[in-house]
Scaffold this active site. Structure first.
Site, PDB file in Angstrom:
ATOM      1  N   ASP A   1       0.837  -1.207   0.000  1.00  0.00           N
ATOM      2  CA  ASP A   1       0.000   0.000   0.000  1.00  0.00           C
ATOM      3  C   ASP A   1       0.872   1.257   0.000  1.00  0.00           C
ATOM      4  O   ASP A   1       1.995   1.246   0.505  1.00  0.00           O
ATOM      5  CB  ASP A   1      -0.922  -0.032   1.231  1.00  0.00           C
ATOM      6  CG  ASP A   1      -2.104   0.896   1.083  1.00  0.00           C
ATOM      7  OD1 ASP A   1      -2.359   1.389  -0.034  1.00  0.00           O
ATOM      8  OD2 ASP A   1      -2.778   1.143   2.098  1.00  0.00           O
TER       9      ASP A   1
ATOM     10  N   ASN B   1     -11.115  -2.337  -5.466  1.00  0.00           N
ATOM     11  CA  ASN B   1     -10.299  -1.393  -6.235  1.00  0.00           C
ATOM     12  C   ASN B   1     -10.917  -1.045  -7.602  1.00  0.00           C
ATOM     13  O   ASN B   1     -10.491  -0.089  -8.248  1.00  0.00           O
ATOM     14  CB  ASN B   1      -8.868  -1.918  -6.430  1.00  0.00           C
ATOM     15  CG  ASN B   1      -8.015  -1.835  -5.175  1.00  0.00           C
ATOM     16  OD1 ASN B   1      -7.146  -2.668  -4.929  1.00  0.00           O
ATOM     17  ND2 ASN B   1      -8.252  -0.813  -4.344  1.00  0.00           N
TER      18      ASN B   1
HETATM   19  C1  IPE Z   1      -5.559  -2.576  -0.198  1.00  0.00           C
HETATM   20  O1  IPE Z   1      -5.170  -1.279  -0.383  1.00  0.00           O
HETATM   21  C2  IPE Z   1      -5.547  -3.281  -1.508  1.00  0.00           C
HETATM   22  C3  IPE Z   1      -4.234  -3.463  -2.099  1.00  0.00           C
HETATM   23  C4  IPE Z   1      -3.098  -3.129  -1.580  1.00  0.00           C
HETATM   24  C5  IPE Z   1      -4.279  -4.088  -3.387  1.00  0.00           C
HETATM   25  P1  IPE Z   1      -6.257  -0.104  -0.571  1.00  0.00           P
HETATM   26  O2  IPE Z   1      -5.477   1.141  -0.727  1.00  0.00           O
HETATM   27  O3  IPE Z   1      -7.214  -0.454  -1.650  1.00  0.00           O
HETATM   28  O4  IPE Z   1      -7.028  -0.166   0.816  1.00  0.00           O
HETATM   29  P2  IPE Z   1      -7.888   0.940   1.561  1.00  0.00           P
HETATM   30  O5  IPE Z   1      -8.875   1.470   0.575  1.00  0.00           O
HETATM   31  O6  IPE Z   1      -6.940   2.013   2.016  1.00  0.00           O
HETATM   32  O7  IPE Z   1      -8.498   0.219   2.714  1.00  0.00           O
HETATM   33  C1  IPE Z   2      -1.484   0.264  -3.408  1.00  0.00           C
HETATM   34  O1  IPE Z   2      -1.247   1.627  -3.436  1.00  0.00           O
HETATM   35  C2  IPE Z   2      -1.668  -0.316  -4.781  1.00  0.00           C
HETATM   36  C3  IPE Z   2      -3.046  -0.719  -5.092  1.00  0.00           C
HETATM   37  C4  IPE Z   2      -4.061  -0.717  -4.276  1.00  0.00           C
HETATM   38  C5  IPE Z   2      -3.276  -1.179  -6.445  1.00  0.00           C
HETATM   39  P1  IPE Z   2      -2.449   2.668  -3.458  1.00  0.00           P
HETATM   40  O2  IPE Z   2      -2.814   2.954  -4.877  1.00  0.00           O
HETATM   41  O3  IPE Z   2      -3.563   2.194  -2.608  1.00  0.00           O
HETATM   42  O4  IPE Z   2      -1.756   3.940  -2.822  1.00  0.00           O
HETATM   43  P2  IPE Z   2      -2.393   4.933  -1.757  1.00  0.00           P
HETATM   44  O5  IPE Z   2      -2.876   4.100  -0.615  1.00  0.00           O
HETATM   45  O6  IPE Z   2      -3.511   5.649  -2.448  1.00  0.00           O
HETATM   46  O7  IPE Z   2      -1.271   5.828  -1.360  1.00  0.00           O
HETATM   47 MG    MG Z   3      -4.024   2.424  -0.627  1.00  0.00          MG
END
Ligand code: IPE
Ligand code: IPE
Ligand code: MG
Length: 261
Positions: A38, A86
């Protein structure tokens, strides 16, 4: 899995001040490490870049995590790459991620061959774009005979959907007479999850500081040790991995019992 300590020492040469290979007990390494990758978006935003650049940078961190896991002789590394939630992101970001999964996999297949890594996927792949699905199938087929570490990529994965799917399969098996209701036990559920056959994770790492599971492996993480780091995923290095393993080894895992004295 086989541990090549010479290779491992080379890999962990030139340590930073606060952590080195000496800080971990090579006889007590976790078997299965799982990572919620993340913070790609925030990594990019902090640099004034588009979120997509964070995802691209995240690929390099993932390659390093795979190599680190192989060097540490883990049985399995699993990573959360795309959740069932997502899809709510802007179309452009979703398209980029799907494209990135496909191109990255094609590019990294030689690494899987070289390191004898077997690929598997956690999640419902049928909803993916055709091009991504085809590359994933190719990756599965080409690495099916590999006998080294398992690398499990969670894409279009949601733990609640996974458990509901297992319940549905059990219901069908009971209805058809293939399974007796009294035989519906923990193994019956576990063997119908995407992770069937994998050991439960010993260690879960989440980057970017969030203290939540975001619908990841709710069943499988029942007794897993959690490690959360503020580091954004693209900055997560082999040293951060080592810090997580050292922290894991400092925990007392009791599984509901009492600590051995
Ligand atoms: C969790 O991260 C999913 C992945 C890392 C693929 P998100 O960024 O989607 O989670 P939330 O929305 O902060 O809970
Ligand atoms: C994790 O990084 C990757 C995926 C969920 C695909 P994020 O895209 O969630 O990055 P933040 O949490 O918005 O910084
Ligand atoms: Mg994230």
């Amino acid at each position: 899995m086989q541990l090549d300590t010479n290779k491992l020492r080379d890999y962990y040469a030139n340590p930073p001040e606060d952590v080195s290979l000496e800080d971990v007990d090579l006889g007590r390494l976790p078997r299965h490490v799982s990572i919620i990758m993340d913070g790609n978006g925030r990594w990019a935003q902090a640099r004034g870049l588009d979120r997509s650049r964070g995802h691209v940078a995240g690929v390099d961190a993932l390659r390093e995590a795979v190599t680190t896991s192989v060097r540490l002789g883990l049985d399995a590394l699993s990573v959360y790459a795309f959740s069932t939630e997502n899809w709510r992101r802007p179309r452009r970001e979703v398209d980029l991620l799907m494209h990135l999964f496909a191109t990255t996999l094609v590019k990294e297949l030689p690494l899987f061959h070289q390191e004898n890594v077997r690929l598997r996927f956690l999640g419902d792949l049928t909803a993916l774009p055709d091009a991504t699905y085809r590359v994933f199938r190719q990756g599965l087929d080409e690495t099916a005979d590999h006998t080294g570490m398992t690398f499990a990529l969670a894409v279009n994965y949601g733990s609640r959907a996974e458990i509901a799917r297992a319940a549905r399969e059990i219901a069908l098996d009971v209805a058809s007479g293939a399974l007796a209701p009294e035989d519906v036990d923990e193994d019956a559920v576990a063997s119908r999850l995407y992770t069937a056959g994998l050991p439960d994770p010993d260690l879960l790492i989440r980057t970017s500081g969030e203290m939540r599971l975001s619908n990841y492996l709710l069943w499988q993480l029942a007794y897993t040790e959690f490690y959360v780091t503020e580091t954004y995923w693209p900055d997560f290095s082999r040293w951060d991995f080592l810090r997580a393993v050292a922290a894991y080894q400092g925990r007392s895992r009791r599984f509901g019992g009492v600590a051995a004295s």
